[in-house]
Design a protein around this motif. Structure first.
Motif, PDB file in Angstrom:
ATOM      1  N   PRO A  78     -10.435   3.886   4.964  1.00  0.00           N
ATOM      2  CA  PRO A  78      -9.413   3.715   3.925  1.00  0.00           C
ATOM      3  C   PRO A  78      -8.642   2.404   4.041  1.00  0.00           C
ATOM      4  O   PRO A  78      -8.237   1.837   3.023  1.00  0.00           O
ATOM      5  CB  PRO A  78      -8.483   4.923   4.149  1.00  0.00           C
ATOM      6  N   THR A  79      -8.431   1.916   5.277  1.00  0.00           N
ATOM      7  CA  THR A  79      -7.726   0.646   5.440  1.00  0.00           C
ATOM      8  C   THR A  79      -8.502  -0.493   4.795  1.00  0.00           C
ATOM      9  O   THR A  79      -7.935  -1.325   4.066  1.00  0.00           O
ATOM     10  CB  THR A  79      -7.500   0.342   6.934  1.00  0.00           C
ATOM     11  N   MET A  80      -9.802  -0.536   5.051  1.00  0.00           N
ATOM     12  CA  MET A  80     -10.629  -1.565   4.427  1.00  0.00           C
ATOM     13  C   MET A  80     -10.667  -1.396   2.909  1.00  0.00           C
ATOM     14  O   MET A  80     -10.706  -2.387   2.161  1.00  0.00           O
ATOM     15  CB  MET A  80     -12.061  -1.516   4.988  1.00  0.00           C
ATOM     16  N   GLN A  81     -10.619  -0.170   2.452  1.00  0.00           N
ATOM     17  CA  GLN A  81     -10.631   0.069   1.012  1.00  0.00           C
ATOM     18  C   GLN A  81      -9.347  -0.448   0.361  1.00  0.00           C
ATOM     19  O   GLN A  81      -9.377  -1.018  -0.746  1.00  0.00           O
ATOM     20  CB  GLN A  81     -10.795   1.572   0.738  1.00  0.00           C
ATOM     21  N   THR A 121      -9.029   2.347  -7.135  1.00  0.00           N
ATOM     22  CA  THR A 121      -9.375   2.261  -5.713  1.00  0.00           C
ATOM     23  C   THR A 121      -8.302   2.836  -4.784  1.00  0.00           C
ATOM     24  O   THR A 121      -8.613   3.578  -3.846  1.00  0.00           O
ATOM     25  CB  THR A 121      -9.652   0.796  -5.324  1.00  0.00           C
ATOM     26  N   LEU A 122      -7.059   2.535  -5.005  1.00  0.00           N
ATOM     27  CA  LEU A 122      -6.001   2.856  -4.036  1.00  0.00           C
ATOM     28  C   LEU A 122      -5.788   4.360  -3.817  1.00  0.00           C
ATOM     29  O   LEU A 122      -5.652   4.798  -2.666  1.00  0.00           O
ATOM     30  CB  LEU A 122      -4.695   2.166  -4.446  1.00  0.00           C
ATOM     31  N   PRO A 123      -5.757   5.212  -4.854  1.00  0.00           N
ATOM     32  CA  PRO A 123      -5.603   6.653  -4.596  1.00  0.00           C
ATOM     33  C   PRO A 123      -6.752   7.249  -3.789  1.00  0.00           C
ATOM     34  O   PRO A 123      -6.548   8.187  -3.011  1.00  0.00           O
ATOM     35  CB  PRO A 123      -5.546   7.256  -6.009  1.00  0.00           C
ATOM     36  N   ILE A 124      -7.955   6.712  -3.978  1.00  0.00           N
ATOM     37  CA  ILE A 124      -9.113   7.214  -3.224  1.00  0.00           C
ATOM     38  C   ILE A 124      -8.955   6.887  -1.738  1.00  0.00           C
ATOM     39  O   ILE A 124      -9.315   7.690  -0.870  1.00  0.00           O
ATOM     40  CB  ILE A 124     -10.409   6.630  -3.800  1.00  0.00           C
ATOM     41  N   ALA A 125      -8.383   5.712  -1.438  1.00  0.00           N
ATOM     42  CA  ALA A 125      -8.118   5.364  -0.040  1.00  0.00           C
ATOM     43  C   ALA A 125      -7.141   6.359   0.591  1.00  0.00           C
ATOM     44  O   ALA A 125      -7.320   6.792   1.735  1.00  0.00           O
ATOM     45  CB  ALA A 125      -7.563   3.943   0.048  1.00  0.00           C
TER      46      ALA A 125
END
Length: 486
Positions: free
Chosen positions: A101-104, A203-207
């Motif tokens: 998730p950090t990379m995402q 992208t951000l909520p999926i992380a």
């Protein structure tokens, strides 16, 4: 006549014998596949949107010319290459629940930045950094899948994961067309800029979801939805000598012993060469050659240029899922026939296009047929997971190296054989594709032969273990007895 169990085995892979294992597998499928597929979906959505943005106004807004689109893709690939092995090794140092998730989040923020670029040079820098961060996704997930699933379960899951990226590509074309229709010019922004903003928002909520639910690996998991009994079952059901033996398994920092093990066996060389070559069969889709062809020939609207290439991805999704299902359902779980099918498809497609006088309908058919090339991703990595199942650390390096070497080739391959200036014919590229298909057949046979020879050697010494380790152990025993030779 097929029984219900046979149908279940064909559709979903190997069926667990006990209710406890079926419950565990259901949880793993839900939480691992849901996050990994969503992560890869956003990964490919972003990658594909650069090519879609190019034919939807970005070229004109940034005053792009010549092979600048290819250079953007090459710089992304260079970042991807640099980040490949470090990202995969980090999964043995930092928990995957944190690292993924950090990379995402990093690439999501960079995607927002893409919407604000003023010139192509800024996009060059952003794409290189995105390549670094996105390198964590593909081979990292294949490593995780190989850590949790048996060979009879692995092909289908690898296929579902790979298809999620293709769905991202498919959705990208549809999304770009919709954005161009409804948001182009809103708030003073071009449609392609809105496309990158929407990518970041997705992208951000999926992380965040990954931070909450991803289970790490079987021996390090502390997922709230797994009981202590299920955690123990997750480890014990992968039997030593078959799927994930105790030796070299688990997590840990890389050592010189790892380098020696990897470089002294055929697996790293064979698997890396296989995907370095076979991965280039995806060039039709990854470079959006159909979109460039439609745009360059003229007579098609922006929406049509965005929509029509979606058929290439649709064929890729269908081929991936059917082939992954078939390889899991067979008794031998042979992966090589998929590579034969894929190679034949791209050779036929390239021949149809290189004969430029062929009807437009035949060219449409050829580009769509070339979508079969995507079937090789899931199959090749499932095969490598299967080959290296007895050494966890070697598996990490082999999987990362496969994708790394493919991208090393891809960094210059598209510039040489598929430059944007060659649209719409891509004559050099069509001949290169024919050669790539033939080379894939040869390397596939080589890997199949080496794997078969290794198994025969292991069978002759009366065990299912790895032949090299058996020989080393025998040599140590003889040395202790002061017996010369082996």
């Amino acid at each position: 006549m097929f029984s219900l169990r046979s149908v279940r085995r064909f559709v979903w892979g190997e069926v667990p014998e006990t209710k406890a294992e079926r419950t565990l597998l259901l949880k793993l499928d839900w939480f691992i596949l849901s996050y990994c597929c969503l992560m890869y979906f956003t990964n490919y959505l972003d990658r594909s949107n650069v090519s879609n943005a190019y034919v939807s106004g970005m070229k004109e807004d940034l005053h792009m010319y010549g092979t600048q689109l290819n250079k953007i893709n090459t710089l992304f690939t260079c970042g991807y290459i640099v980040g490949m092995i470090p990202n995969n090794l980090m999964l043995q140092v930092v928990p995957p629940r944190i690292w993924f998730p950090t990379m995402q989040i990093v690439w999501g923020v960079l995607t927002f930045c893409s919407s604000a670029v003023k010139n192509v040079e800024q996009l060059y820098a952003i794409r290189f950094l995105q390549g670094l961060s996105e390198a964590s996704t593909f081979v990292g997930t294949h490593y995780i899948l190989g850590s949790w699933y048996k060979p009879g379960e692995l092909g289908k899951r690898s296929g579902i994961f790979t298809s999620s990226g293709l769905i991202g590509s498919l959705f990208s074309g549809v999304l770009q067309a919709a954005v161009y229709q409804h948001l182009n010019g809103v708030d003073g922004r071009s449609g392609w800029r809105w496309l990158f903003i929407i990518d970041g928002v997705i992208t951000l909520p999926i992380a965040l979801y990954g931070f909450l639910v991803f289970p790490n690996t079987p021996i390090t998991t502390n997922a709230f939805y797994l009981s202590e009994e299920e955690r123990e079952l997750a480890v014990s059901r992968l039997q030593p000598g078959k799927d994930a033996p105790k030796e070299h398994s688990g997590t840990g920092r890389p050592t010189w012993d790892l380098a020696k093990r990897v470089l002294s066996r055929w697996r790293w060389y064979g698997c890396s060469l296989l995907f370095a070559v076979s991965g280039e069969t995806e060039s039709f889709g990854s470079n959006n050659l159909m979109g460039q062809w439609l745009s360059a020939t003229g007579g098609y609207t922006v929406e049509q240029v965005d929509y029509y290439p979606c058929g290439v991805t649709a064929v890729g999704i269908a081929s991936t899922l059917v082939c992954a299902t078939w390889t899991d359902a067979t008794r031998t779980r042979a992966r090589w026939p998929v590579l034969v099918y894929m190679s034949a498809a791209v050779i036929v497609a390239a021949v149809c296009i290189v004969v430029w006088g062929s009807p437009t309908g035949l060219k449409f058919f050829a580009y769509y047929l070339a979508g079969a090339s995507y079937a090789g991703q899931a199959t090749t990595f499932a095969w490598a997971n299967q080959i290296c199942a007895d050494d966890d650390q070697e598996r990490v390096v082999v999987l990362a190296s496969m994708n790394m070497w493919n991208n090393v080739v891809n960094a210059w391959w598209q510039l040489v054989f598929y430059p944007a200036t060659d649209a719409p014919r891509f004559r050099k590229g069509m001949w290169a594709m024919i050669g790539t298909g033939l080379a894939t057949l040869l390397v596939t046979f080589l890997v199949w032969h080496l794997e078969r020879r290794e198994r025969r050697i292991a069978a002759r010494v009366g065990t299912g273990g790895r032949a090299e380790d058996i020989i080393e152990e025998k040599e140590r025993e003889l040395d202790e007895k002061n017996v010369d030779g082996f």
